[in-house]
Design an enzyme around this catalytic site. Structure first.
Site, mmCIF file in Angstrom:
data_model
loop_
_atom_site.group_PDB
_atom_site.id
_atom_site.type_symbol
_atom_site.label_atom_id
_atom_site.label_comp_id
_atom_site.label_asym_id
_atom_site.label_seq_id
_atom_site.Cartn_x
_atom_site.Cartn_y
_atom_site.Cartn_z
ATOM 1 N N SER A 15 56.666 17.182 129.575
ATOM 2 C CA SER A 15 57.089 16.309 128.474
ATOM 3 C C SER A 15 57.491 14.915 128.955
ATOM 4 C CB SER A 15 58.265 16.936 127.723
ATOM 5 O OG SER A 15 58.724 16.061 126.711
ATOM 6 N N LYS A 66 57.851 25.004 116.577
ATOM 7 C CA LYS A 66 58.041 24.100 115.444
ATOM 8 C C LYS A 66 58.190 24.796 114.090
ATOM 9 C CE LYS A 66 55.723 20.034 117.404
ATOM 10 N NZ LYS A 66 54.702 18.982 117.167
ATOM 11 N N GLY A 126 39.613 18.678 111.229
ATOM 12 C CA GLY A 126 40.552 19.717 111.624
ATOM 13 C C GLY A 126 41.462 20.108 110.479
ATOM 14 N N GLY A 128 44.518 22.244 111.388
ATOM 15 C CA GLY A 128 45.642 22.914 112.040
ATOM 16 C C GLY A 128 46.968 22.253 111.699
#
Length: 276
Positions: A15, A66, A126, A128
């Site tokens: 990250s 999430k 997409g 998602g």
């Protein structure tokens, strides 16, 4: 007393958020630290209770937490509720409030380079989690229309039907999307196709693109996917995933501190860490 912030995910060592946010705390003379927390699936509830118990001021949430994080929060922002995912949490007097800054961050990144978002017709590739956040946020922002192309049509149909914001939309197959590409002023690629190491793949041909279009690919490794290279070769404006990452971080920082930070500095910091 130093304030504590952080990011929870699995994996988390890669990250760039700690470097980005700690630099901002230094810039704005805020006595705070932002740390990475490696939280595996099954340990999320314990981690959230722990951060709440020690008075953490806020934190980010990344893959794979999430959606699950929503079960452990006291309140969820309506947009995040609709999207079904939270990436930013703020501690307000012991109450954890969840937000989604991914979609709004993407929109902010677009608005930094185009001024007439409401008049644009968009094609999203997409269906998602990222596509959902972007679709709902663009619809909330009042964009003219959003069409979808996804290999699994049922998933795209569910995305369109579940959006709580009014927007014109239709579902396209690959042949139609490629044939009618010139009709779109904004093309957004949200899948992992083209990401390192699969850099020679592309979800759609850009052969028929409008040269006045903006093409955004949320991938930033490589910095220019094959799709972006094709679009650029046709004269279109291009944008990679760094903008979404920077602006989602900026919106999270604003939630926590009340300051909308220097996004140029944030972008330069991210590029440094990417080696570009």
């Amino acid at each position: 007393m130093k304030k504590l912030f952080g990011v929870m995910g699995d994996p988390i060592a890669h990250s760039m958020s700690p470097a980005m946010h700690n630099d901002l705390f230094s810039l704005y003379d805020i006595d705070a630290v932002y740390l990475p927390f490696h939280v595996m699936q099954g340990d999320l509830e314990t981690a959230v209770k722990g951060l709440k118990a020690i008075g953490a001021s806020g934190f980010n949430v990344t893959i794979p937490h999430k959606t699950e994080i929503m079960s452990f929060l006291d309140k969820i922002d309506p947009l995040a509720e609709a999207i079904g995912a939270v990436n930013t949490v703020k501690n307000e007097n012991g109450h954890l409030i969840g937000y989604n800054t991914d979609g709004p961050g993407f929109v902010k990144g677009l608005e930094s380079v185009i001024a007439d978002l409401e008049s644009r017709s968009a094609l999203i590739i997409g269906a998602g989690g990222a596509a959902r956040a972007i679709y709902f946020s663009l619809a909330q922002a009042g964009i003219h229309s959003i069409d979808l192309y996804n290999r699994t049509q049922l998933k795209a149909e569910e995305l369109i039907s579940s959006c709580p914001y009014k927007v014109q939309s239709k579902l396209l197959d690959r042949e139609t999307a490629e044939r009618d590409l010139a009709a779109y002023q904004l093309i957004i690629q949200t899948t992992s196709i083209g990401m390192f190491p699969d850099i020679d793949s592309t979800p759609l041909s850009m052969a028929n693109i409008n040269c006045d279009a903006l093409v955004s690919d949320i991938i930033y490794n490589p910095s220019q996917t094959k799709l972006l290279k094709e679009a650029s070769g046709k004269g279109a404006m291009i944008q990679n995933g760094i903008e979404m990452f920077v602006f989602q971080g900026a919106l999270a920082f604003e939630k926590w501190t009340g300051i909308f930070p220097d996004t140029n500095r944030m972008r330069a910091n991210v590029l440094r860490h990417l080696g570009g």
